[in-house]
Design a protein around this motif. Structure first.
Motif, PDB file in Angstrom:
ATOM      1  N   MET A  70       1.934   2.431 -13.406  1.00 19.35           N
ATOM      2  CA  MET A  70       2.212   3.484 -12.428  1.00 19.35           C
ATOM      3  C   MET A  70       1.810   3.039 -11.019  1.00 19.35           C
ATOM      4  SD  MET A  70       3.805   5.819 -13.899  1.00 19.35           S
ATOM      5  CE  MET A  70       3.836   6.884 -12.458  1.00 19.35           C
ATOM      6  N   ASN A  71       0.674   2.329 -10.906  1.00 16.51           N
ATOM      7  CA  ASN A  71       0.273   1.810  -9.592  1.00 16.51           C
ATOM      8  C   ASN A  71       1.327   0.865  -9.034  1.00 16.51           C
ATOM      9  OD1 ASN A  71      -2.162   3.195  -9.586  1.00 16.51           O
ATOM     10  ND2 ASN A  71      -3.306   1.508 -10.491  1.00 16.51           N
ATOM     11  N   SER A  72       1.790  -0.061  -9.876  1.00 16.66           N
ATOM     12  CA  SER A  72       2.813  -1.017  -9.437  1.00 16.66           C
ATOM     13  C   SER A  72       4.116  -0.316  -9.090  1.00 16.66           C
ATOM     14  CB  SER A  72       3.067  -2.068 -10.531  1.00 16.66           C
ATOM     15  OG  SER A  72       1.988  -2.964 -10.639  1.00 16.66           O
ATOM     16  N   LEU A  73       4.497   0.670  -9.908  1.00 15.43           N
ATOM     17  CA  LEU A  73       5.750   1.392  -9.659  1.00 15.43           C
ATOM     18  C   LEU A  73       5.696   2.160  -8.338  1.00 15.43           C
ATOM     19  CD1 LEU A  73       6.752   2.833 -13.159  1.00 15.43           C
ATOM     20  CD2 LEU A  73       8.040   1.181 -11.793  1.00 15.43           C
ATOM     21  N   ILE A  74       4.584   2.851  -8.098  1.00 20.66           N
ATOM     22  CA  ILE A  74       4.456   3.641  -6.867  1.00 20.66           C
ATOM     23  C   ILE A  74       4.548   2.736  -5.646  1.00 20.66           C
ATOM     24  CG2 ILE A  74       2.855   5.021  -5.477  1.00 20.66           C
ATOM     25  CD1 ILE A  74       1.821   6.193  -8.157  1.00 20.66           C
ATOM     26  N   ILE A  75       3.767   1.655  -5.646  1.00 18.49           N
ATOM     27  CA  ILE A  75       3.757   0.746  -4.494  1.00 18.49           C
ATOM     28  C   ILE A  75       5.124   0.085  -4.312  1.00 18.49           C
ATOM     29  CG2 ILE A  75       2.811  -1.437  -3.632  1.00 18.49           C
ATOM     30  CD1 ILE A  75       0.128  -0.580  -4.879  1.00 18.49           C
ATOM     31  N   THR A  76       5.727  -0.374  -5.410  1.00 22.44           N
ATOM     32  CA  THR A  76       7.010  -1.076  -5.314  1.00 22.44           C
ATOM     33  C   THR A  76       8.130  -0.147  -4.876  1.00 22.44           C
ATOM     34  OG1 THR A  76       6.329  -2.612  -7.080  1.00 22.44           O
ATOM     35  CG2 THR A  76       8.685  -2.483  -6.573  1.00 22.44           C
ATOM     36  N   VAL A  77       8.250   1.003  -5.534  1.00 22.01           N
ATOM     37  CA  VAL A  77       9.355   1.925  -5.233  1.00 22.01           C
ATOM     38  C   VAL A  77       9.248   2.454  -3.805  1.00 22.01           C
ATOM     39  CG1 VAL A  77      10.383   4.158  -5.807  1.00 22.01           C
ATOM     40  CG2 VAL A  77       9.735   2.579  -7.630  1.00 22.01           C
ATOM     41  N   VAL A  78       8.064   2.928  -3.418  1.00 21.64           N
ATOM     42  CA  VAL A  78       7.896   3.472  -2.064  1.00 21.64           C
ATOM     43  C   VAL A  78       8.130   2.387  -1.015  1.00 21.64           C
ATOM     44  CG1 VAL A  78       6.293   4.558  -0.450  1.00 21.64           C
ATOM     45  CG2 VAL A  78       6.324   5.274  -2.846  1.00 21.64           C
ATOM     46  N   SER A  79       7.606   1.189  -1.240  1.00 21.82           N
ATOM     47  CA  SER A  79       7.784   0.088  -0.282  1.00 21.82           C
ATOM     48  C   SER A  79       9.253  -0.274  -0.131  1.00 21.82           C
ATOM     49  CB  SER A  79       6.995  -1.148  -0.740  1.00 21.82           C
ATOM     50  OG  SER A  79       5.616  -0.892  -0.791  1.00 21.82           O
ATOM     51  N   VAL A  80       9.970  -0.377  -1.244  1.00 22.28           N
ATOM     52  CA  VAL A  80      11.388  -0.751  -1.191  1.00 22.28           C
ATOM     53  C   VAL A  80      12.207   0.326  -0.484  1.00 22.28           C
ATOM     54  CG1 VAL A  80      13.453  -1.168  -2.600  1.00 22.28           C
ATOM     55  CG2 VAL A  80      11.293  -2.262  -3.209  1.00 22.28           C
ATOM     56  N   THR A 201      12.140  -5.877  -4.560  1.00 23.18           N
ATOM     57  CA  THR A 201      11.476  -5.426  -5.789  1.00 23.18           C
ATOM     58  C   THR A 201      10.834  -6.602  -6.519  1.00 23.18           C
ATOM     59  OG1 THR A 201      12.977  -3.542  -6.079  1.00 23.18           O
ATOM     60  CG2 THR A 201      11.824  -4.340  -8.036  1.00 23.18           C
ATOM     61  N   ILE A 202      11.583  -7.695  -6.671  1.00 22.18           N
ATOM     62  CA  ILE A 202      11.037  -8.879  -7.352  1.00 22.18           C
ATOM     63  C   ILE A 202       9.818  -9.416  -6.610  1.00 22.18           C
ATOM     64  CG2 ILE A 202      11.528 -11.271  -7.991  1.00 22.18           C
ATOM     65  CD1 ILE A 202      14.426 -10.399  -8.502  1.00 22.18           C
ATOM     66  N   TRP A 203       9.931  -9.463  -5.284  1.00 24.00           N
ATOM     67  CA  TRP A 203       8.820  -9.990  -4.473  1.00 24.00           C
ATOM     68  C   TRP A 203       7.587  -9.102  -4.571  1.00 24.00           C
ATOM     69  CZ3 TRP A 203       8.404  -7.772   0.907  1.00 24.00           C
ATOM     70  CH2 TRP A 203       7.212  -8.176   1.525  1.00 24.00           C
TER      71      TRP A 203
END
Length: 273
Positions: A70-80, A201-203
């Motif tokens: 969930m931490n990774s998803l939140i940071i990745t999705v919001v950042s992208v 997303t990959i990065w």
């Protein structure tokens, strides 16, 4: 005809060899994720004799996988999402407003792609620490800064292919500049938007260095940070680490296969002016 057939055979063999080389790390990761530590050191290239699913259970437990995911998803999705919105708007403005200033700004963004993160990470982290931004908000802001250059470059190339008559027709119909972009231009940018999304997303999903510097609170770690748990000073749990890595790349692979057609369209569109 014979020469063409020989060339096709040669290219087919070469392509197969390159494909095997490319896929070999993934094979080793997945195959060894089902082995014990002893089996990995005995023969890392061999298929697992007995499939050991316990590695995955232990990896999920050690990583606190659901919370870390969930931490990774939140940071990745919001950042992208933030990168897509701001980069597309910036590229649209730079593309439509033709002036010396817009040209200089665009080339400044392009030049920023050449600056390595390692050369600016210490002053950036120090500055963000002073403002109390060593948290999720801070890392998302940093990802926006580091991801905008390539994203603006890709969007800019695509927007340049769109005729200005689209803007003029929408303005005549009563749209303001924001409405022209959001309702007319942005929907047309779907292929390049998917390309920008998958690249970032990959990065961001696999990034270790930036989260290790910015995220300093227990319970906020991303998957790459938690992976470090398996590599101690005196022992390395390769079987659990490889199982954790296999689980971690599944979301990105699913996203890539869903969006691959749009990625090809986006790269093609952005390369033609």
């Amino acid at each position: 005809m014979k020469k063409i057939k020989k060339q096709n055979v040669f290219l087919g063999i070469l392509g197969t060899i390159l494909a095997l080389i490319w896929i070999s790390p993934f094979y080793m990761m997945v195959a060894n994720s089902f082995k014990t530590k002893k089996e990995i050191f005995e023969s890392p290239l061999k298929l697992p004799g007995n499939i050991n699913i316990e590695n995955y259970g232990q990896a999920v437990e050690s990583l606190d996988f659901v919370h870390t995911l969930m931490n990774s998803l939140i940071i990745t999705v919001v950042s992208v999402v933030v990168i897509i919105v701001f980069s597309s708007m910036a590229a649209y403005a730079l593309s439509r407003v033709k002036s010396k200033v817009s040209t200089i700004v665009f080339f400044a963004f392009v030049a920023a792609m050449l600056i390595p993160f390692q050369s600016v990470m210490i002053p950036l982290v120090s500055m963000f620490g002073k403002f109390g931004m060593l948290n999720r908000a801070g890392i998302i802001f940093l990802y926006l800064g580091f991801g905008s250059s390539l994203s603006i470059f890709l969007y800019h190339g695509t927007i340049n292919t769109l005729p200005k008559s689209l803007d003029e027709a929408a303005i005549i119909d009563g749209c303001n500049r924001f409405q022209v972009f959001w309702y007319i231009i942005f929907p047309i940018l779907k292929p390049i938007t998917v390309t920008v999304a998958i690249l970032n997303t990959i990065w961001i999903w696999n990034d270790y260095l930036l989260p290790s510097l910015v995220i300093n609170q227990v319970g906020m770690e991303t998957i790459p940070l938690k992976m470090f748990f398996f590599f101690g000073e005196y022992t390395k749990q390769w079987n659990l680490a490889l199982a954790g890595l296999t689980i971690a790349i599944i979301p990105v692979i699913i996203f890539y296969f869903i969006a691959q057609k749009q990625i090809i369209k986006g790269i093609t569109a952005g390369s033609v002016k």
